[in-house]
Design a protein around this motif. Structure first.
Motif, PDB file in Angstrom:
ATOM      1  N   ARG A 144     -73.845  -8.952  62.035  1.00  5.75           N
ATOM      2  CA  ARG A 144     -74.873  -9.308  61.058  1.00  5.75           C
ATOM      3  C   ARG A 144     -76.187  -9.663  61.739  1.00  5.75           C
ATOM      4  O   ARG A 144     -77.263  -9.211  61.317  1.00  5.75           O
ATOM      5  N   SER A 145     -76.132 -10.457  62.807  1.00 10.70           N
ATOM      6  CA  SER A 145     -77.351 -10.841  63.524  1.00 10.70           C
ATOM      7  C   SER A 145     -77.985  -9.628  64.205  1.00 10.70           C
ATOM      8  O   SER A 145     -79.217  -9.500  64.243  1.00 10.70           O
ATOM      9  N   PHE A 146     -77.145  -8.735  64.740  1.00 13.02           N
ATOM     10  CA  PHE A 146     -77.680  -7.532  65.376  1.00 13.02           C
ATOM     11  C   PHE A 146     -78.411  -6.651  64.356  1.00 13.02           C
ATOM     12  O   PHE A 146     -79.496  -6.111  64.637  1.00 13.02           O
ATOM     13  N   PHE A 147     -77.845  -6.514  63.174  1.00 15.63           N
ATOM     14  CA  PHE A 147     -78.482  -5.736  62.120  1.00 15.63           C
ATOM     15  C   PHE A 147     -79.812  -6.362  61.707  1.00 15.63           C
ATOM     16  O   PHE A 147     -80.799  -5.663  61.465  1.00 15.63           O
ATOM     17  N   ARG A 148     -79.846  -7.704  61.640  1.00 18.05           N
ATOM     18  CA  ARG A 148     -81.081  -8.384  61.274  1.00 18.05           C
ATOM     19  C   ARG A 148     -82.153  -8.195  62.337  1.00 18.05           C
ATOM     20  O   ARG A 148     -83.341  -8.022  62.022  1.00 18.05           O
ATOM     21  N   VAL A 149     -81.758  -8.216  63.613  1.00 19.83           N
ATOM     22  CA  VAL A 149     -82.725  -7.991  64.692  1.00 19.83           C
ATOM     23  C   VAL A 149     -83.312  -6.587  64.604  1.00 19.83           C
ATOM     24  O   VAL A 149     -84.534  -6.391  64.728  1.00 19.83           O
ATOM     25  N   ILE A 150     -82.460  -5.591  64.377  1.00 18.75           N
ATOM     26  CA  ILE A 150     -82.934  -4.213  64.272  1.00 18.75           C
ATOM     27  C   ILE A 150     -83.887  -4.060  63.088  1.00 18.75           C
ATOM     28  O   ILE A 150     -84.950  -3.417  63.200  1.00 18.75           O
ATOM     29  N   CYS A 151     -83.535  -4.648  61.956  1.00 17.81           N
ATOM     30  CA  CYS A 151     -84.405  -4.561  60.776  1.00 17.81           C
ATOM     31  C   CYS A 151     -85.760  -5.202  61.027  1.00 17.81           C
ATOM     32  O   CYS A 151     -86.805  -4.649  60.664  1.00 17.81           O
ATOM     33  N   ASN A 152     -85.762  -6.375  61.666  1.00 18.21           N
ATOM     34  CA  ASN A 152     -87.022  -7.051  61.953  1.00 18.21           C
ATOM     35  C   ASN A 152     -87.898  -6.235  62.894  1.00 18.21           C
ATOM     36  O   ASN A 152     -89.119  -6.134  62.694  1.00 18.21           O
ATOM     37  N   LEU A 153     -87.309  -5.649  63.917  1.00 18.73           N
ATOM     38  CA  LEU A 153     -88.084  -4.855  64.866  1.00 18.73           C
ATOM     39  C   LEU A 153     -88.645  -3.596  64.209  1.00 18.73           C
ATOM     40  O   LEU A 153     -89.813  -3.234  64.425  1.00 18.73           O
ATOM     41  N   VAL A 154     -87.818  -2.919  63.398  1.00 18.61           N
ATOM     42  CA  VAL A 154     -88.281  -1.700  62.737  1.00 18.61           C
ATOM     43  C   VAL A 154     -89.384  -2.014  61.730  1.00 18.61           C
ATOM     44  O   VAL A 154     -90.430  -1.331  61.679  1.00 18.61           O
ATOM     45  N   LEU A 155     -89.180  -3.045  60.913  1.00 23.26           N
ATOM     46  CA  LEU A 155     -90.192  -3.410  59.925  1.00 23.26           C
ATOM     47  C   LEU A 155     -91.485  -3.858  60.587  1.00 23.26           C
ATOM     48  O   LEU A 155     -92.581  -3.524  60.127  1.00 23.26           O
ATOM     49  N   GLY A 156     -91.369  -4.614  61.675  1.00 28.35           N
ATOM     50  CA  GLY A 156     -92.563  -5.042  62.391  1.00 28.35           C
ATOM     51  C   GLY A 156     -93.321  -3.874  62.993  1.00 28.35           C
ATOM     52  O   GLY A 156     -94.556  -3.855  63.004  1.00 28.35           O
ATOM     53  N   PHE A 157     -92.600  -2.877  63.485  1.00 23.38           N
ATOM     54  CA  PHE A 157     -93.250  -1.708  64.071  1.00 23.38           C
ATOM     55  C   PHE A 157     -93.924  -0.857  62.996  1.00 23.38           C
ATOM     56  O   PHE A 157     -95.071  -0.428  63.146  1.00 23.38           O
ATOM     57  N   VAL A 158     -93.229  -0.631  61.885  1.00 27.58           N
ATOM     58  CA  VAL A 158     -93.758   0.235  60.830  1.00 27.58           C
ATOM     59  C   VAL A 158     -94.940  -0.410  60.125  1.00 27.58           C
ATOM     60  O   VAL A 158     -95.884   0.278  59.706  1.00 27.58           O
ATOM     61  N   ALA A 159     -94.942  -1.738  59.979  1.00 26.74           N
ATOM     62  CA  ALA A 159     -95.993  -2.421  59.229  1.00 26.74           C
ATOM     63  C   ALA A 159     -97.276  -2.597  60.019  1.00 26.74           C
ATOM     64  O   ALA A 159     -98.288  -3.017  59.447  1.00 26.74           O
ATOM     65  N   PHE A 160     -97.288  -2.300  61.325  1.00 22.64           N
ATOM     66  CA  PHE A 160     -98.518  -2.396  62.107  1.00 22.64           C
ATOM     67  C   PHE A 160     -99.489  -1.336  61.601  1.00 22.64           C
ATOM     68  O   PHE A 160     -99.153  -0.150  61.540  1.00 22.64           O
TER      69      PHE A 160
END
Length: 716
Positions: free
Chosen positions: A640-656
């Motif tokens: 669960r934590s690994f999935f949350r880390v991946i989601c945060n990194l992807v969303l942070g990258f896409v939202a730039f």
């Protein structure tokens, strides 16, 4: 004494149901966020299914109620004009002036009032003090010479049944001296209609034919003329006067040194208030269908003309002239597999719904859904850019309903056998639209101004498409309140569904002290938003370096933005400079204030440009809701934590913002069109058009993105 004991045993009153509902939603903010965000995305995907057929709201328009009067004689006169223009030697230096003389002579022979309008190209340099003024303020720089101006040719037909208080504008962009066959065809269509309107008796509004000199851009010439049309000459803010340059007088002198016959004035010709405007263009793109009409409607900051104007054009083009009508869209989207899957799914659901109840009209064919989604995505994309898609955008800055009509013949325009037929169809279309607008007794107001098109004959009104945006932003205040309560260890009284208020004096004092913790988070949010203002002003200094390429300017802008953020942190204080570590309550408080800033910014932007707010919500809402420090999730080492880390990194990258821009450009225009300097060129276009999207990026999106990254990179 017994009475007093009874009063003490009386239970306190429970809060009102609306208060209990609010507390319940805040207590279950995670579930509410998941449901609302999922429903918001689903509602956005359902918009093509929910689109309604267009209809003409204003009965006075009556499109197609009268037979067309445009004849082959008008087409023959237009061909004579085309032949005379085509016979000019374009290599001559005075070819442009000779073209203007010919056009002025033809318009004057029809009895029209002809005048010339001179303008200088605007200086495309960012200036923060001019940002909130009208686009291209019209101030002429001292370094302009008389050889650098453009000249518009304007003809005015006075209506025989009107009082001169209203006018209809027809615009044809034309590059004098370097025109091609397509521009000449657009002139011939406009002239055939202009020739007809000079003879009719039913005309109740003046007709203005603006031949816009497009050597500095189609929009620039139209905007300069409109600015001077609405600016009194005694203010000194108008563009170059007719006698400002001596060589400009050659326009009024023919080869035998006599004034061209007719009503040709060296002043600025004006008519009445503009009821509507049509920009006519002909392109030589051979299509698969019959003659194709493309409609461009988006103006600055996502403004759209009254829907009735598009409706009468679509009705006359399809049902009277047999043209294939389309709204500008990205054809590459038709190849997306997931879009095809969604279309087939909604088509299947529609069949199931109709089998259960024939009156349930849900679902559309998969092909219609794909085309509708493509058109809708293109409309959102162009509205979010905040840049007009044609010269019609200049009219919307003056609250005039206008669209650009781009007609493409099925075969090459050099085919003389079909040229007359093409000119006749195009001319009768323009005649029908002008006749419908001529019937109006007042400005367009009956139909919609806030809408999204899914096809030329289907639209989504504001009451429908705002649902998707409302669902996306609805969780933000609930999550902000929940985080605030967790950070301050507040009990809303919902434990075991029993209301247990904390009414002792000591508890109230503790809550008061803990509630002031939000000031520290608010200070940090305020500092980052100040940095956003600085980022907005940086292009002004970068533009002073005239020799820099767009790529160099973009890299410099990124470097200066990062440097200014570091300096601002060092001056005003930051978690990095004071060894401050975000504890659980403190990062939750920072996230709460950040979410509140995002919520307010998106609501304000939705009033100015809904498309920008919708795309911003799709990017920022999931990122802000998911954001929390990465280090605890990495230490947990669970799925669960690994999935949350991946989601945060992807969303942070896409939202730039630069990444978002390049992704959208790659999806809609193809990966081959991506260039690093394109983002800088886009920024230049945003501030050149005074687009509110530029303000949103600098003062809402970018600062809140930095704050979310700030939360991700801290330990707790």
């Amino acid at each position: 004494m017994a009475k007093t004991e009874t009063e003490k045993e009386t239970p306190k009153m429970k809060p009102r149901p609306i208060v209990r509902l609010g507390i319940f939603l805040i207590s279950h903010s995670f579930l509410v966020s998941v449901v609302c965000c999922t429903a918001g995305v689903l509602a956005l995907l359902l918009l093509p299914v929910l689109a309604k057929n267009t209809y003409i709201s204003e009965n006075a328009l009556m499109p197609g109620s009268a037979s067309s009067l445009l004849s082959n004689h008008d087409i023959a006169e237009a061909n004579r004009l085309v032949n005379e223009l085509s016979s000019l030697n374009l290599e001559r230096k005075d070819a442009g002036i000779e073209s203007q003389k010919i056009l002025a002579r033809y318009m004057s022979d029809l009895g029209a009032e002809v005048s010339y309008h001179k303008f200088h190209p605007p200086q495309n340099h960012f200036h923060p003090l001019h940002f909130f003024s009208s686009p291209h303020s019209g101030i002429i720089g001292e370094n302009f010479s008389c050889s650098s101006y453009g000249v518009n040719t304007v003809g005015i037909i006075r209506s025989p049944r009107g009082d001169g208080k209203e006018a209809i504008v027809l615009v044809t962009p034309y590059n004098f001296g370097r025109s091609d066959s397509s521009e000449t065809l657009s002139l011939s269509i406009a002239y055939s209609v202009f020739s007809l309107l000079s003879r009719v008796t039913w005309l109740a509004k003046d007709i203005i034919w603006l031949i816009a000199d497009s050597q500095y851009g189609e929009h620039e010439s139209v905007a300069a003329w409109l600015r001077d049309y609405h600016t009194p000459s005694f203010t000194g803010l108008v563009s170059l006067n007719a006698d400002a340059c001596v060589e400009g007088n050659n326009l009024y002198i023919s080869k035998d040194n006599s004034v061209v016959q007719g009503k040709i004035s060296d002043g600025f010709g004006r008519a009445g208030t503009m009821a509507a405007a049509l920009v006519l263009k002909v392109t030589d793109r051979n299509g698969l269908w019959d003659d194709t009409l493309s409609i461009y409607a988006e103006a600055s900051n996502g403004q759209m003309p009254n829907l009735d104007l598009i409706n009468i054009v679509n009705y006359l083009a399809v049902h009277r002239q047999g043209l294939h009508v389309q709204i500008q869209k990205f054809w590459s989207d038709l190849d997306l597999k997931w879009l095809e899957f969604l279309g087939k799914t909604f088509e299947l659901l529609g069949k199931v719904a109709r089998s259960l109840n024939p009156n349930w009209k849900f679902g559309i064919p998969a092909s219609d859904y794909i085309e509708g989604t493509t058109t809708l995505a293109s409309s959102l994309y162009y509205q979010a850019l905040g840049i007009p898609t044609g010269p019609h955008g200049a009219f919307r800055d003056f609250q005039v309903d206008a669209i650009t009509l781009e007609i493409s013949p099925r075969v090459s325009s050099n085919n003389k056998a079909r040229r007359n037929e093409f000119l006749l169809r195009g001319g009768r279309l323009i005649e029908g639209v002008i006749r419908s607008v001529n019937n109006l007794l007042e400005k367009f107001h009956q139909s919609f101004f806030l809408y999204l098109l899914t096809s030329p004959s289907k639209f989504v009104s504001v009451g429908v498409y705002m649902i998707a945006f409302a669902l996306l932003v609805a969780p933000l205040p609930l999550v902000a309140a929940s985080l605030y309560a967790d950070a301050n260890e507040l009990d809303f009284g919902m434990k075991n569904d029993k209301y247990t208020p904390m009414d002792t004096a000591s508890n109230e004092i503790n809550i008061t002290f803990r509630s002031w913790k939000w000031l520290s988070a608010a200070k940090e949010v305020f500092v980052v938003h100040i940095w956003g203002v600085i980022v907005l002003l940086l292009p002004y200094f970068i533009c002073q370096m005239r020799d820099w390429s767009p790529t160099t300017s973009f890299v410099s802008w990124v470097f200066l933005a990062m440097l200014s953020l570091l300096i601002l942190y060092l001056i005003l204080g930051s978690p990095f400079s004071h060894g401050y570590s975000l504890e659980k309550g403190e990062w939750a408080m920072l996230k709460s204030v950040t979410i509140s800033a995002i919520f307010i910014g998106l609501l304000l932007m939705s009033v100015v440009n809904f498309a920008t707010a919708e795309i911003g919500a799709l990017l920022m809402v999931p990122m802000s809701l998911m954001a929390q420090p990465l280090k605890p999730d990495i230490r947990a080492a669970s799925l669960r934590s690994f999935f949350r880390v991946i989601c945060n990194l992807v969303l942070g990258f896409v939202a730039f913002p630069p990444v978002t821009f390049f992704m959208l450009k790659g999806i809609f225009e193809g990966p081959d069109c991506i260039n690093l300097g394109d983002f800088w060129n886009w920024l230049e276009s945003l501030w050149a058009w005074n687009s509110a999207t530029y303000i949103y990026i600098g003062m809402v999106h970018l600062p809140c993105w930095v704050l979310c990254i700030h939360i991700l990179l801290h330990s707790c």
